[in-house]
Design a protein around this motif. Structure first.
Motif, PDB file in Angstrom:
ATOM      1  N   ILE A  87       0.685  -1.382  -0.081  1.00 20.95           N
ATOM      2  CA  ILE A  87       0.549  -0.174  -0.259  1.00 20.95           C
ATOM      3  C   ILE A  87       1.077   1.630  -0.077  1.00 20.95           C
ATOM      4  CG2 ILE A  87      -2.090  -1.497   0.990  1.00 20.95           C
ATOM      5  CD1 ILE A  87      -0.847   0.966   3.309  1.00 20.95           C
ATOM      6  N   SER A  88       1.722   1.408   0.366  1.00 18.58           N
ATOM      7  CA  SER A  88       2.784   2.652   0.018  1.00 18.58           C
ATOM      8  C   SER A  88       3.454   2.664  -0.698  1.00 18.58           C
ATOM      9  CB  SER A  88       3.884   2.122   1.590  1.00 18.58           C
ATOM     10  OG  SER A  88       3.506   2.240   2.875  1.00 18.58           O
ATOM     11  N   GLY A  89       3.771   1.675  -1.647  1.00 23.42           N
ATOM     12  CA  GLY A  89       4.723   1.698  -2.842  1.00 23.42           C
ATOM     13  C   GLY A  89       3.010   2.332  -4.139  1.00 23.42           C
ATOM     14  N   CYS A  90       2.115   1.774  -3.911  1.00 23.14           N
ATOM     15  CA  CYS A  90       0.581   1.854  -4.216  1.00 23.14           C
ATOM     16  C   CYS A  90       1.028   3.986  -4.413  1.00 23.14           C
ATOM     17  CB  CYS A  90      -0.330   1.895  -3.586  1.00 23.14           C
ATOM     18  SG  CYS A  90      -2.065   2.016  -5.252  1.00 23.14           S
ATOM     19  N   SER A  91       1.180   4.644  -3.684  1.00 21.95           N
ATOM     20  CA  SER A  91       1.849   6.124  -2.941  1.00 21.95           C
ATOM     21  C   SER A  91       2.120   6.907  -4.528  1.00 21.95           C
ATOM     22  CB  SER A  91       1.382   6.400  -1.548  1.00 21.95           C
ATOM     23  OG  SER A  91       2.596   5.887  -1.560  1.00 21.95           O
ATOM     24  N   SER A  92       3.326   5.869  -4.648  1.00 20.49           N
ATOM     25  CA  SER A  92       4.162   6.495  -5.095  1.00 20.49           C
ATOM     26  C   SER A  92       4.289   6.431  -6.941  1.00 20.49           C
ATOM     27  CB  SER A  92       5.536   7.191  -4.932  1.00 20.49           C
ATOM     28  OG  SER A  92       5.359   5.500  -4.661  1.00 20.49           O
ATOM     29  N   ALA A  93       3.782   5.071  -7.266  1.00 17.36           N
ATOM     30  CA  ALA A  93       4.052   3.879  -8.431  1.00 17.36           C
ATOM     31  C   ALA A  93       3.207   4.565  -8.875  1.00 17.36           C
ATOM     32  CB  ALA A  93       3.233   2.452  -8.238  1.00 17.36           C
ATOM     33  N   PHE A  94       2.135   5.253  -8.498  1.00 17.84           N
ATOM     34  CA  PHE A  94       0.930   6.115  -9.315  1.00 17.84           C
ATOM     35  C   PHE A  94       1.127   7.332 -10.191  1.00 17.84           C
ATOM     36  CE2 PHE A  94      -2.835   9.420 -10.084  1.00 17.84           C
ATOM     37  CZ  PHE A  94      -3.155   8.950 -10.730  1.00 17.84           C
ATOM     38  N   SER A  95       2.167   7.914  -9.856  1.00 19.35           N
ATOM     39  CA  SER A  95       3.015   8.784 -10.387  1.00 19.35           C
ATOM     40  C   SER A  95       3.734   8.771 -11.654  1.00 19.35           C
ATOM     41  CB  SER A  95       3.473   9.338  -9.464  1.00 19.35           C
ATOM     42  OG  SER A  95       5.065   8.701  -9.069  1.00 19.35           O
ATOM     43  N   GLN A  96       3.761   7.331 -11.516  1.00 17.06           N
ATOM     44  CA  GLN A  96       4.520   6.830 -13.077  1.00 17.06           C
ATOM     45  C   GLN A  96       3.497   6.956 -14.101  1.00 17.06           C
ATOM     46  OE1 GLN A  96       8.878   7.059 -12.969  1.00 17.06           O
ATOM     47  NE2 GLN A  96       7.683   7.699 -10.664  1.00 17.06           N
ATOM     48  N   ARG A 170      -8.857   6.880  -6.066  1.00 17.24           N
ATOM     49  CA  ARG A 170      -8.004   7.143  -5.114  1.00 17.24           C
ATOM     50  C   ARG A 170      -8.136   7.413  -3.984  1.00 17.24           C
ATOM     51  NH1 ARG A 170      -2.845   5.458  -5.987  1.00 17.24           N
ATOM     52  NH2 ARG A 170      -2.084   7.763  -5.968  1.00 17.24           N
ATOM     53  N   PHE A 171      -9.129   8.227  -3.287  1.00 13.56           N
ATOM     54  CA  PHE A 171      -8.959   9.418  -2.264  1.00 13.56           C
ATOM     55  C   PHE A 171      -9.890   7.505  -1.163  1.00 13.56           C
ATOM     56  CE2 PHE A 171     -12.213  10.170   1.551  1.00 13.56           C
ATOM     57  CZ  PHE A 171     -11.468  10.472   2.395  1.00 13.56           C
ATOM     58  N   LEU A 172     -11.031   6.704  -1.976  1.00 14.96           N
ATOM     59  CA  LEU A 172     -11.240   5.645  -0.747  1.00 14.96           C
ATOM     60  C   LEU A 172      -9.812   4.478  -0.905  1.00 14.96           C
ATOM     61  CD1 LEU A 172     -15.362   5.623  -2.750  1.00 14.96           C
ATOM     62  CD2 LEU A 172     -14.333   6.394  -0.213  1.00 14.96           C
ATOM     63  N   GLN A 173      -9.821   4.304  -2.017  1.00 14.72           N
ATOM     64  CA  GLN A 173      -8.309   2.984  -1.859  1.00 14.72           C
ATOM     65  C   GLN A 173      -7.750   3.408  -0.763  1.00 14.72           C
ATOM     66  OE1 GLN A 173      -5.727   2.780  -4.892  1.00 14.72           O
ATOM     67  NE2 GLN A 173      -5.807   0.449  -4.512  1.00 14.72           N
ATOM     68  N   GLY A 174      -6.899   5.130  -0.729  1.00 14.99           N
ATOM     69  CA  GLY A 174      -6.264   5.029   0.516  1.00 14.99           C
ATOM     70  C   GLY A 174      -6.791   5.324   2.618  1.00 14.99           C
ATOM     71  N   ALA A 175      -8.257   5.290   1.443  1.00 15.87           N
ATOM     72  CA  ALA A 175      -8.371   5.183   3.152  1.00 15.87           C
ATOM     73  C   ALA A 175      -8.874   3.870   3.817  1.00 15.87           C
ATOM     74  CB  ALA A 175     -10.419   5.928   3.419  1.00 15.87           C
ATOM     75  N   PHE A 176      -8.910   3.083   2.696  1.00 14.79           N
ATOM     76  CA  PHE A 176      -9.082   1.549   2.621  1.00 14.79           C
ATOM     77  C   PHE A 176      -7.114   0.643   3.053  1.00 14.79           C
ATOM     78  CE2 PHE A 176     -13.288   1.762   0.647  1.00 14.79           C
ATOM     79  CZ  PHE A 176     -13.885   1.245   2.071  1.00 14.79           C
ATOM     80  N   ALA A 177      -6.799   1.349   2.905  1.00 15.67           N
ATOM     81  CA  ALA A 177      -4.967   0.557   2.338  1.00 15.67           C
ATOM     82  C   ALA A 177      -4.152   1.268   3.874  1.00 15.67           C
ATOM     83  CB  ALA A 177      -4.306   1.173   1.184  1.00 15.67           C
ATOM     84  N   SER A 178      -5.336   2.185   4.531  1.00 14.48           N
ATOM     85  CA  SER A 178      -4.227   2.655   5.944  1.00 14.48           C
ATOM     86  C   SER A 178      -4.073   1.838   6.930  1.00 14.48           C
ATOM     87  CB  SER A 178      -5.411   3.980   6.142  1.00 14.48           C
ATOM     88  OG  SER A 178      -6.391   3.085   6.801  1.00 14.48           O
ATOM     89  N   ALA A 179      -5.664   0.612   6.426  1.00 18.86           N
ATOM     90  CA  ALA A 179      -5.047  -0.036   7.623  1.00 18.86           C
ATOM     91  C   ALA A 179      -4.052  -1.176   7.706  1.00 18.86           C
ATOM     92  CB  ALA A 179      -6.459  -1.750   7.126  1.00 18.86           C
ATOM     93  N   GLY A 180      -3.021  -0.966   6.587  1.00 15.58           N
ATOM     94  CA  GLY A 180      -1.999  -1.616   6.434  1.00 15.58           C
ATOM     95  C   GLY A 180      -0.581  -1.105   7.302  1.00 15.58           C
ATOM     96  N   THR A 181      -0.932   0.655   8.098  1.00 15.53           N
ATOM     97  CA  THR A 181      -0.523   0.974   9.164  1.00 15.53           C
ATOM     98  C   THR A 181      -0.916   1.359  10.006  1.00 15.53           C
ATOM     99  OG1 THR A 181      -0.761   3.338   8.492  1.00 15.53           O
ATOM    100  CG2 THR A 181       1.114   2.362   7.072  1.00 15.53           C
TER     101      THR A 181
END
Length: 536
Positions: A87-96, A170-181
């Motif tokens: 989920i952390s890599g997803c935050s920056s991989a999108f920028s490519q 992207r907002f919803l995905q980040g909200a659910f992904a935060s469980a990974g932290t």
């Protein structure tokens, strides 16, 4: 103290009665004759505890997560930290694929930056809700729900026909992904006792997040070169495939680790089989109170606790600068050195190197200093690395800015990026571990305060990065960021020398000190249920 034992063919269960009389109950898998137990003993709830350490099930496991086998703990930690990595890599991989996406959807660069940042903003919204829900449903259920929704949201992003769909998903995905932290940090606390081993796992957990942000963009940048038309969609499909493969492993090895939930389920099973009033030894507040604590206490600590305020500001600044610098890589290197997207992605290698050096420094230097100085300095012993490495953040910004010229080799600003990454991870890890040590049972709220401010600020920075660098200049923009970082770098020195004095005026720290003073008394009355008001 009353000790009542319910023995079956596979295991025995230790429970505590309130009336402090002593009796024993033997039972088989058949129903227990409740008339054999005195009315006085059964009129009050029977509090269930974890089984003794030497009382294992048929698989050789204890029901206490702290006493699980090393192999089981390792599998659970690898699975959950792997979740954090993805989920952390997803935050920056999108920028490519961001520029290609903007062109494909006939949108604007500003909306593209908004889609990038909304994932991080979503990170800051859901953690206060995840903690109380994990109390009700258990960590395992929350992992399954949040991970499944995170996985499914790749699909609408990959198939999107307009930018609004991408931004919202992207907002919803980040909200659910935060469980990974947020949930992973709680899982670590559930299965690891305090000590050096736990410190190592916490460091690796934090490392996985920052490391992934530098590593995953590298292959996806070359994917954009390979598919110049719809590579951004392929990035989403590949990440969905990676998440799907990891889900098989994650769901296969996950076990419930939340102590309260384990004991509640154990008590319910005993109550069904024996018709006795079993209940959990660990009592928790109502869901409404848990929600109030999870949502309000981080904000209260942010406002009323100077340590939390300073660290939140420092981390918010550092995290914002980090995302600003990351966001500028394609713009700066693409303009100065005319690199394609694959070459731009390779620049992220410098971030990977920087955070790896920081981790080694933490293991080789900081951990040894902490072990030697803990008795003298207390929680402030966590800050040696931040004092030594933290000032490298402004230095890295200066290097990055002052070497951003087309006539200088591209390696020069890459050195600045590596230094920035090294300093950022050091600050992040030191702040998190310091707050955990200083605030004890209130650490979850303290760390939540850091997370909310950090992610909110970092999520909106990409909206202004390119405009800021264009208007101010590739050299001056990092210099301004570095000058601001110089001021906040003093935070670690202030807290190192004055932290104990500041904590002495803290309501939360005073509560913790009183709890420590009464610790012996609490240990002498195990028959009383304990109440958990802080969710990790």
């Amino acid at each position: 103290m009353t000790q009542l034992t319910n023995s079956s063919s596979t295991s025995s269960t230790a429970v505590i009665l309130r009336d402090n009389s002593t009796q024993s109950l033997e039972s088989s898998n058949s129903n227990i004759n409740s008339n054999k137990i005195s009315t006085a003993a059964t009129s009050s709830p029977i509090y269930v505890e974890f089984d003794p350490l030497d009382d294992l099930d048929e698989h050789g496991h204890s029901d206490n997560p702290l006493h699980w086998s090393t192999a089981r703990k390792k599998l659970i930690l690898i699975a959950t930290i792997g979740f954090c990595f993805l989920i952390s890599g997803c935050s920056s991989a999108f920028s490519q694929g961001q520029a290609q996406m903007v062109s494909d959807l006939d949108s604007t660069d500003l909306l593209g930056e908004l889609a990038l940042g909304m994932y991080i903003v979503g990170y800051s919204i859901s953690p206060p809700l995840l903690a109380p829900l994990s109390e009700e449903l258990g960590r395992n259920a929350m992992y399954q729900i949040s991970y499944t929704l995170y996985f499914l949201l790749f699909l609408p992003i990959a198939l999107a026909r307009n930018m609004a769909t991408v931004v919202v998903c992207r907002f919803l995905q980040g909200a659910f992904a935060s469980a990974g932290t947020s949930l992973v940090s709680g899982t670590i606390s559930d299965v690891m006792a305090a000590g050096r081993a736990k410190d190592t796992v916490v460091a690796l957990f934090a490392f996985s997040a920052v490391f992934a942000m530098g590593l995953l963009p590298i292959p996806f940048g070359w994917l954009i070169v390979y598919d110049a038309r719809s590579g951004w969609r392929l990035i989403q499909f590949i990440q969905m495939g990676m998440a799907g493969v990891w889900a098989v492993f994650l769901f296969a090895v996950l076990r419930e680790t939340r102590p309260h939930v384990i004991l509640l389920r154990k008590a319910a099973a005993l109550a069904r089989s024996t018709h006795l009033p079993y209940t959990s030894k660990i009592q928790k507040p109502a869901l409404g109170q848990l929600l109030r604590v999870s949502c309000c206490r981080p904000l209260e600590m942010l406002v009323r606790e100077p340590i939390i305020t300073f660290f939140s500001a420092w981390l918010a600044l550092a995290w914002s600068f980090y995302f600003a610098i990351i966001g500028s890589i394609s713009h700066v290197f693409g303009t100065l050195y005319d690199m394609n997207q694959g070459q731009l992605a390779a620049i992220y290698t410098s971030l990977v190197v920087g955070v790896s050096v920081s981790l080694l420094f933490n293991f080789c230097v900081q951990d040894k200093l902490y072990a030697r100085k803990l008795d003298i300095r207390g929680p402030e012993a966590r800050l040696y690395a931040a004092m030594l490495i933290g000032p490298l953040l402004p230095i890295g910004c200066f290097i990055y800015g002052w070497t951003s010229y087309s006539y200088l080799p591209f390696v020069a600003p890459c050195v600045g990026l590596a230094v920035i990454s090294c300093a950022l991870f050091t600050i992040y890890l030191a702040a998190t571990q310091y707050v955990m040590d200083a605030y004890g049972p209130f650490a979850a709220s303290g760390v939540a305060s850091l997370s909310i401010v950090r992610n909110l600020c970092a999520g909106f920075w990409p909206l202004f990065t390119n405009t800021f660098f264009d208007n101010v200049g590739f050299q001056l923009a990092p210099t301004i960021i570095g000058c601001a970082a110089v001021v906040f770098s003093l935070t670690s020195y202030v807290l190192f020398f004055l932290g104990a004095r500041i904590r002495s005026t803290s309501r939360f720290a005073q509560h913790l000190a009183c709890s420590d003073d009464n610790g012996d008394d609490k240990d002498k009355t195990p028959s009383q249920p304990t109440q958990s008001t802080e969710s990790v």
